[in-house]
Design a protein around this motif. Structure first.
Motif, short mmCIF file in Angstrom:
data_model
loop_
_atom_site.label_atom_id
_atom_site.label_comp_id
_atom_site.label_asym_id
_atom_site.label_seq_id
_atom_site.Cartn_x
_atom_site.Cartn_y
_atom_site.Cartn_z
N LEU A 58 14.63 16.42 21.04
CA LEU A 58 14.72 17.79 20.51
C LEU A 58 13.45 18.58 20.80
CD1 LEU A 58 16.46 17.05 17.08
CD2 LEU A 58 17.43 18.41 18.95
N LEU A 59 12.29 17.91 20.64
CA LEU A 59 11.03 18.57 20.95
C LEU A 59 10.94 18.93 22.43
CD1 LEU A 59 8.20 16.74 18.95
CD2 LEU A 59 8.75 19.18 18.91
N ARG A 60 11.42 18.03 23.28
CA ARG A 60 11.43 18.30 24.72
C ARG A 60 12.28 19.54 25.02
NH1 ARG A 60 9.68 16.05 28.93
NH2 ARG A 60 8.56 14.07 28.90
N ALA A 61 13.43 19.61 24.40
CA ALA A 61 14.32 20.75 24.62
C ALA A 61 13.68 22.04 24.13
CB ALA A 61 15.66 20.52 23.92
N TRP A 62 13.06 21.99 22.95
CA TRP A 62 12.41 23.18 22.39
C TRP A 62 11.25 23.63 23.28
CZ3 TRP A 62 7.50 24.11 20.12
CH2 TRP A 62 7.39 25.33 19.45
N ARG A 63 10.49 22.65 23.78
CA ARG A 63 9.37 22.98 24.67
C ARG A 63 9.88 23.63 25.96
NH1 ARG A 63 5.57 18.57 27.69
NH2 ARG A 63 7.55 18.24 28.73
N TRP A 64 10.96 23.08 26.52
CA TRP A 64 11.52 23.65 27.75
C TRP A 64 12.07 25.05 27.49
CZ3 TRP A 64 16.63 22.22 30.59
CH2 TRP A 64 16.59 22.74 31.89
N LYS A 65 12.66 25.24 26.30
CA LYS A 65 13.18 26.56 25.95
C LYS A 65 12.08 27.61 25.94
CE LYS A 65 13.32 28.26 22.03
NZ LYS A 65 13.45 28.64 20.60
N LYS A 77 18.66 29.95 23.21
CA LYS A 77 18.73 29.07 22.04
C LYS A 77 18.39 27.63 22.44
CE LYS A 77 20.27 32.50 19.56
NZ LYS A 77 19.40 33.15 18.56
N THR A 78 17.95 26.86 21.45
CA THR A 78 17.54 25.48 21.72
C THR A 78 18.73 24.56 21.99
OG1 THR A 78 15.59 25.75 20.30
CG2 THR A 78 16.24 23.51 20.81
N ALA A 79 19.86 24.78 21.30
CA ALA A 79 20.99 23.86 21.41
C ALA A 79 21.51 23.71 22.84
CB ALA A 79 22.12 24.30 20.47
N PRO A 80 21.82 24.81 23.56
CA PRO A 80 22.30 24.63 24.94
C PRO A 80 21.27 23.94 25.84
CG PRO A 80 22.71 26.87 24.17
CD PRO A 80 21.81 26.23 23.17
N VAL A 81 19.99 24.26 25.62
CA VAL A 81 18.93 23.65 26.41
C VAL A 81 18.85 22.15 26.12
CG1 VAL A 81 16.44 23.63 26.87
CG2 VAL A 81 17.63 25.81 26.52
N PHE A 82 19.03 21.77 24.85
CA PHE A 82 19.02 20.35 24.47
C PHE A 82 20.13 19.59 25.17
CE2 PHE A 82 20.85 17.06 21.68
CZ PHE A 82 19.79 16.17 21.64
N TRP A 83 21.36 20.14 25.13
CA TRP A 83 22.48 19.45 25.76
C TRP A 83 22.31 19.41 27.28
CZ3 TRP A 83 24.40 16.39 22.57
CH2 TRP A 83 24.66 16.75 21.25
N ALA A 84 21.73 20.46 27.87
CA ALA A 84 21.45 20.45 29.31
C ALA A 84 20.45 19.35 29.65
CB ALA A 84 20.92 21.82 29.75
N LEU A 85 19.44 19.21 28.80
CA LEU A 85 18.43 18.16 29.00
C LEU A 85 19.08 16.78 28.98
CD1 LEU A 85 15.29 17.60 29.16
CD2 LEU A 85 15.42 17.28 26.68
#
Length: 336
Positions: A58-65, A77-85
């Motif tokens: 989750l932190l990785r996704a938030w950082r990438w966002k 948003k963080t959610a789509p980026v998390f699932w993409a990750l």
């Protein structure tokens, strides 16, 4: 070479190498020995490791966002980026490094952001991770210097390395200069070509992705998240070490050394570090008095816990993006 054959070799050759290394490592390990170690594993610490690993993703996704959202008009948003990750991690299990492109493609299904910029942010992320990995190596050297030097002496011959650099340094510089000259001449000749224009546009987008590191608003959040991600990697391995009877006496410094060696194994161009991660972890544990078979079992548990997480979350990520694709196709049909 036929394109399909080439793609097939790119997929199967690393997998065969990984499976071969894994088989060689575990072919003599008794099934009952593995099952006995698993039965004695403390599920609390194992569950804690899995939980903190999820926080790390989750932190990785938030950082990438934070990088993706820089200079964009849309609200990311963080959610789509998390699932993409997670889709990217899943694809990496099939084709090494292909997941980086896959996660960028997944984001473009949700947000109108250029692929070039997204790839730039991924390269930036990986570069920053490499820097933090080198910092971890430095910390491991400071805490476990004697073991570190012993391992380095076994793996690398300093005189041979020095001789190699002295022998091939000039040749390497000549080859590098030749490549630069060829690229420059090629650019001069084809700079007005349509393809060159597309390449320049992609490179501009790519550079814009790299530049987000100092243009984003939440600088503190980004760097704190980067530090926490690697701290979480350590906790994941340390808590699994506590969970297993053969490794629960390892010190934090010892586990840090194991993490560094395991990270080097994960860099190998095979699916998910299969085989190489296990070999590096089992090898380093020998220096801390852990038997070869128990070291292999520990490496198996650490690696399997991560792979199961990626398979589950990556599968959910694919399901998440499936309706996005259907929605996009429907919109295109309506337009035409």
């Amino acid at each position: 070479m036929n394109r399909k054959l080439k793609r097939g070799l790119q997929l199967t050759l690393p997998l065969l190498i990984a499976v071969g290394i894994f088989y060689f490592l575990y072919k003599d390990l008794e099934k009952e020995t593995i099952l006995s170690a698993l039965r004695e594993t403390d599920l609390f610490w194992l569950g804690a490791s899995l939980f903190v690993g999820l926080i790390g993703y989750l932190l990785r996704a938030w950082r990438w966002k934070l990088l993706i959202a820089t200079r964009e008009a849309v609200s990311v948003k963080t959610a789509p980026v998390f699932w993409a990750l997670m889709v990217g991690y899943l694809i990496n299990l099939l084709v090494p490094r292909a997941g980086e492109l896959a996660r960028c493609g997944a984001v473009t299904r949700v947000y109108p952001i250029s692929t070039g910029k997204l790839i730039g942010t991924v390269v930036l992320e990986r570069t920053i991770d490499l820097v933090f990995m080198l910092l971890m190596v430095t910390l491991a050297f400071l805490l476990q210097g004697a073991v570190f030097l012993e391992i380095f002496g076994l793996l690398v011959s300093i005189p041979a390395l020095t001789q190699f650099v002295q022998s091939y340094f000039v040749l390497g510089m000549v080859i590098l200069l030749g490549i630069v000259v060829v690229l420059y001449l090629g650019y001069i000749k084809f700079k007005s070509h349509r393809l060159a224009g597309k390449i320049r546009q992609f490179l501009r987008q790519f550079v814009s992705g790299i530049e987000t590191v100092y243009q984003m608003k939440n600088q503190w959040g980004f760097w704190v998240a980067s530090l926490l991600i690697w701290f979480i990697y350590f906790l994941m391995m340390y808590w699994i070490a506590l969970a297993m009877s053969a490794t629960n006496s390892l010190s934090m410094g010892s586990v840090l050394m194991v993490l560094v060696m395991g990270s080097i194994g994960m860099v190998a161009p095979v699916q998910g570090g299969i085989g190489t991660f296990h070999a590096m972890v089992a090898f380093i544990l020998l220096f801390y008095g852990i038997s070869e078979e128990q070291g292999k079992i520990f490496a198996m548990v650490v690696h399997a816990s991560q792979m199961i997480t990626i398979l589950v979350l990556g599968g959910i990520g694919l399901l998440y993006f499936l309706p996005k694709r259907i929605s996009n196709l429907s919109e295109e049909r309506n337009v035409y």
